[in-house]
Scaffold this motif. Sequence first.
Motif, mmCIF file in Angstrom:
data_model
loop_
_atom_site.group_PDB
_atom_site.id
_atom_site.type_symbol
_atom_site.label_atom_id
_atom_site.label_comp_id
_atom_site.label_asym_id
_atom_site.label_seq_id
_atom_site.Cartn_x
_atom_site.Cartn_y
_atom_site.Cartn_z
ATOM 1 N N LYS B 57 33.349 43.084 -27.078
ATOM 2 C CA LYS B 57 34.400 42.454 -27.886
ATOM 3 C C LYS B 57 33.794 41.569 -28.956
ATOM 4 O O LYS B 57 34.277 41.516 -30.087
ATOM 5 N N GLN B 62 37.404 47.127 -29.193
ATOM 6 C CA GLN B 62 38.595 46.936 -28.356
ATOM 7 C C GLN B 62 38.631 48.033 -27.304
ATOM 8 O O GLN B 62 38.119 49.131 -27.531
ATOM 9 N N ASN B 63 39.254 47.742 -26.166
ATOM 10 C CA ASN B 63 39.389 48.763 -25.133
ATOM 11 C C ASN B 63 40.663 49.569 -25.322
ATOM 12 O O ASN B 63 41.657 49.077 -25.851
ATOM 13 N N ALA B 64 40.611 50.809 -24.869
ATOM 14 C CA ALA B 64 41.784 51.686 -24.874
ATOM 15 C C ALA B 64 41.644 52.593 -23.658
ATOM 16 O O ALA B 64 40.656 52.487 -22.914
ATOM 17 N N TYR B 65 42.643 53.456 -23.440
ATOM 18 C CA TYR B 65 42.528 54.377 -22.318
ATOM 19 C C TYR B 65 43.038 55.765 -22.687
ATOM 20 O O TYR B 65 44.129 55.909 -23.223
ATOM 21 N N PHE B 66 42.211 56.770 -22.382
ATOM 22 C CA PHE B 66 42.525 58.167 -22.706
ATOM 23 C C PHE B 66 42.644 58.979 -21.417
ATOM 24 O O PHE B 66 42.106 58.588 -20.384
ATOM 25 N N PRO B 67 43.342 60.132 -21.480
ATOM 26 C CA PRO B 67 43.608 60.896 -20.252
ATOM 27 C C PRO B 67 42.359 61.322 -19.480
ATOM 28 O O PRO B 67 41.310 61.601 -20.056
ATOM 29 N N LEU B 68 42.541 61.364 -18.157
ATOM 30 C CA LEU B 68 41.500 61.806 -17.222
ATOM 31 C C LEU B 68 41.179 63.284 -17.411
ATOM 32 O O LEU B 68 40.060 63.725 -17.174
ATOM 33 N N ILE B 128 38.565 64.809 -25.726
ATOM 34 C CA ILE B 128 39.940 64.318 -25.697
ATOM 35 C C ILE B 128 40.134 63.193 -26.714
ATOM 36 O O ILE B 128 41.184 63.082 -27.354
ATOM 37 N N ASN B 131 40.117 64.550 -30.396
ATOM 38 C CA ASN B 131 41.378 65.250 -30.638
ATOM 39 C C ASN B 131 42.497 64.241 -30.932
ATOM 40 O O ASN B 131 43.445 64.534 -31.648
ATOM 41 N N THR B 132 42.345 63.027 -30.381
ATOM 42 C CA THR B 132 43.321 61.958 -30.638
ATOM 43 C C THR B 132 43.044 61.267 -31.975
ATOM 44 O O THR B 132 43.959 61.000 -32.756
ATOM 45 N N TRP B 136 44.829 59.523 -35.843
ATOM 46 C CA TRP B 136 44.716 58.105 -36.205
ATOM 47 C C TRP B 136 44.062 57.895 -37.561
ATOM 48 O O TRP B 136 44.121 56.809 -38.126
ATOM 49 N N ARG B 141 40.642 53.585 -45.076
ATOM 50 C CA ARG B 141 41.254 52.332 -44.624
ATOM 51 C C ARG B 141 41.446 52.321 -43.113
ATOM 52 O O ARG B 141 41.567 51.273 -42.499
ATOM 53 N N VAL B 147 36.249 51.643 -30.537
ATOM 54 C CA VAL B 147 36.961 51.656 -29.260
ATOM 55 C C VAL B 147 36.031 51.905 -28.078
ATOM 56 O O VAL B 147 35.070 52.668 -28.180
ATOM 57 N N ASN B 152 36.545 56.259 -14.897
ATOM 58 C CA ASN B 152 35.811 57.078 -13.934
ATOM 59 C C ASN B 152 35.592 58.448 -14.559
ATOM 60 O O ASN B 152 36.461 58.961 -15.269
#
Lengths: 492, 492
Positions: B57, B62-68, B128, B131-132, B136, B141, B147, B152
């Motif tokens: 930080k 910053q932290n985020a969360y993406f699918p398993l 994954i 692809n996201t 974004w 800009r 991120v 796990n």
Amino acid sequence: MSKAITSRSQDYSQWYNDLILRGGLADYSAVRGCMVIKPYGFTLWENMRDVLDRMFKETGHQNAYFPLFVPKSLFEAEEKNAEGFAKECAVVTHYRLKSDPNNKGKLMVDPEAKLEEELVVRPTSEAIIWNTYKDWIQSYRDLPILVNQWANVVRWEMRTRLFLRTAEFLWQEGHTAHATMEEAVEETRKMLDVYADFVENYMALPVIKGVKTPNERFAGAEDTYCIEALMQDGKALQAGTSHFLGQNFAKAFEVKFLNRENKQEYVWATSWGVSTRLIGALVMAHSDDEGLVLPPRIAPLQVVIVPIFKGEEQKQRIDAKVAEITKGLKALGISVKYDDSDNNRPGWKFAEYELKGVPVRLALGARDLEQNVVEVARRDTKEKQTVSLEGIVAHIQQLLADIQENMYNRAKAFQQANITNADTWDEFVQVLDGKAGFVAAHWDGTPETEEAIKEQTKATIRCIPLDNTQEEGKCILTGKPSKERVLFARAY
Amino acid sequence: MSKAITSRSQDYSQWYNDLILRGGLADYSAVRGCMVIKPYGFTLWENMRDVLDRMFKETGHQNAYFPLFVPKSLFEAEEKNAEGFAKECAVVTHYRLKSDPNNKGKLMVDPEAKLEEELVVRPTSEAIIWNTYKDWIQSYRDLPILVNQWANVVRWEMRTRLFLRTAEFLWQEGHTAHATMEEAVEETRKMLDVYADFVENYMALPVIKGVKTPNERFAGAEDTYCIEALMQDGKALQAGTSHFLGQNFAKAFEVKFLNRENKQEYVWATSWGVSTRLIGALVMAHSDDEGLVLPPRIAPLQVVIVPIFKGEEQKQRIDAKVAEITKGLKALGISVKYDDSDNNRPGWKFAEYELKGVPVRLALGARDLEQNVVEVARRDTKEKQTVSLEGIVAHIQQLLADIQENMYNRAKAFQQANITNADTWDEFVQVLDGKAGFVAAHWDGTPETEEAIKEQTKATIRCIPLDNTQEEGKCILTGKPSKERVLFARAY
């Protein structure tokens, strides 16, 4: 903001999705039913998690980590639990991909890499954990075990909604082991209180504590305690559950201990959890047609400062003052952002931070500076005030506390205004189809009646409140005698 | 402690397992290759994670969360990456179990619940995430995106070892997106420095920063930077990696942005990660035949106090003094435990906390109290000292700092003593089969030679050190000319 957000009156559930997506909390993903939690939404979750984690540790719990996968044979062991989750679990059957001979550049599951035993991606961890506790527990000296886990779990839901119901979600699951039933029940109730404390005092969301009917119990539990919250559309949302598991898992996994009387006895269990679903509750309970409204105590960003200036000279004077305010706020542990980006106009920024639910916004212009004042806007009531820059930091600190309190009081008033007694079936249906909310009604205590009411009205028994007063009455459906009212509602 | 721990000289790898299991860090589980991280071990991980998270930080992440789950079609998109992980990935093929008609009480995969597209349990998340990011990123800009994700991951390893190599492990994975190559390379190097800072200053473990050869690169990377640590048995361990991914993932997922010159351009990427594997390194680098030796700055428990008394009266006086010491330590943020349990003798407790690697142990007896002194034992050197109770808190604070420093210096001296130059093949083999460690030798720069050396000696090129001095020489295997030495070692 390009286009406006759908209003609640227009389409409540579209309004909700607009807030989640455009507020920057989460995104859809390429995986069916799974979402991406974006940095702004994840910071909110981190703030919630950190408070809960502290509360768990203060009540004597430690964190640990157990495997993501549950071998089928363990998953089966506790029958009710298995039955409850079998219908919606993701199953790993292979451990390798290989290149597809018929499809250049593509991969296929390698049939030679089939697992001897399928692995269930945990929908909850009782099975894998109790199979482990077996090795940790010999005598009463090894008890209690007070363990919590922060983890991802997967439940293959057919209809999913961002945060409220996703195939994968993040949660914490406490799993404790005790020497006596009394101690386990006490733990179950204690953690329910911890949840209520958190949701009310940090999320500013009043809840009703109660116990579930057998129909609504966690699969494998003897008793499921819950906290139920009310959303603005009059639907209820289960915000947290705490389960007394009796000796069910101890028996399924043969977990015995030598008690003080030197006798072998099965261990008593509890489990309890809250999840990222709480974020959905937070959004639905407090937000408005302009966007998110977030409680200061867990907001990702508490204060934003927007400068209003013409030319460098003005900006420099504003920067200097802002640096001073920012320093003061940070010293108090208040998060603050100075948005002096020149990409967007102040008006655009105001709308943006309103959408994101930042509790307090300061707008500081050159003339304000001359008059030694600043415009302070609070998100919850949208009131604007011109405030002296003298003692502005202390003013903001107090304002944040006021906003937190006001949000709770507003939600509490709404909850109180939406708990309605119904004594006849007509009254019952009328309330449900009208303002909805919680309907306190008599019920004959049978699962059949509960089921019948659900089929006819989509309303379920959210809970039997813990502070219920005993009262003679007649079941709204069957007219059979009843000793207390239970809380019905349509729910998320 | 029932039986003694296997000594390092007796069986190094059994010694390691004894420490992990009996030290209470982790346990085997019912799932092949997966472990249970026990509370003591998880607290250690939490301490490491919290420091790293703060460092991330502070460097703007910053932290985020993406699918398993990663749908097969996304997993395939970046060919090298897919090829690298296809051989060891867990694959979800079904989303439901049903009761097995031929096997009462048992469940089976429901053939009617087969997924249209298989889901890979993430071995790493580039696919994954990129692809996201596609959604974004439109213009410069929107860049950079900085991120990180704590998650796990699953890699179906055939031979597993607690912490060092497990099918499921916990880690953080940073995934950043940049407008220019220079900026991405700078980020890659910056995070390598963050890792080195953490491992050296918190884990007390000196590392060598370097870059991997093409053979050893992360699948899908243009360049892989790493930090390499040395274990007590002379084997190397890769403690962290930071990858410059070029535009590989941007091209695989069509992630372009409008640059300042108004031209469409592919985005530049980095990824970087460290995992629970670090705990294995920590154990192997510092511990001894009596048990774990943990650096004070991340130890789950920094100080333990053991009372030595006869009778309640003595105990009460000791309790009072301990309460005072504990208060003082906690005020300084030092974690302390008072073990006055009557289940075990002081001698047993001493051995137990030695096994668990608690940096400082106080033993306080009734006579000590009369003389206003206490016995202070430090875990790293096993020295015992009788210290005055006056200013004992300040003494302990200083002692913890000394232990941290001493552990680093000791490991640094060991590392320095185990980097050996080898100029001929015989020398090279001699060192590897002797004291081992890092062998600095010339190499002709070809993958073939690297592979041949690996086959003949099991030694791999750990890295080309960043601070390498250029030097004319001949490849130890082929005799071909070389401009610099590279570091070889057998590794975990």
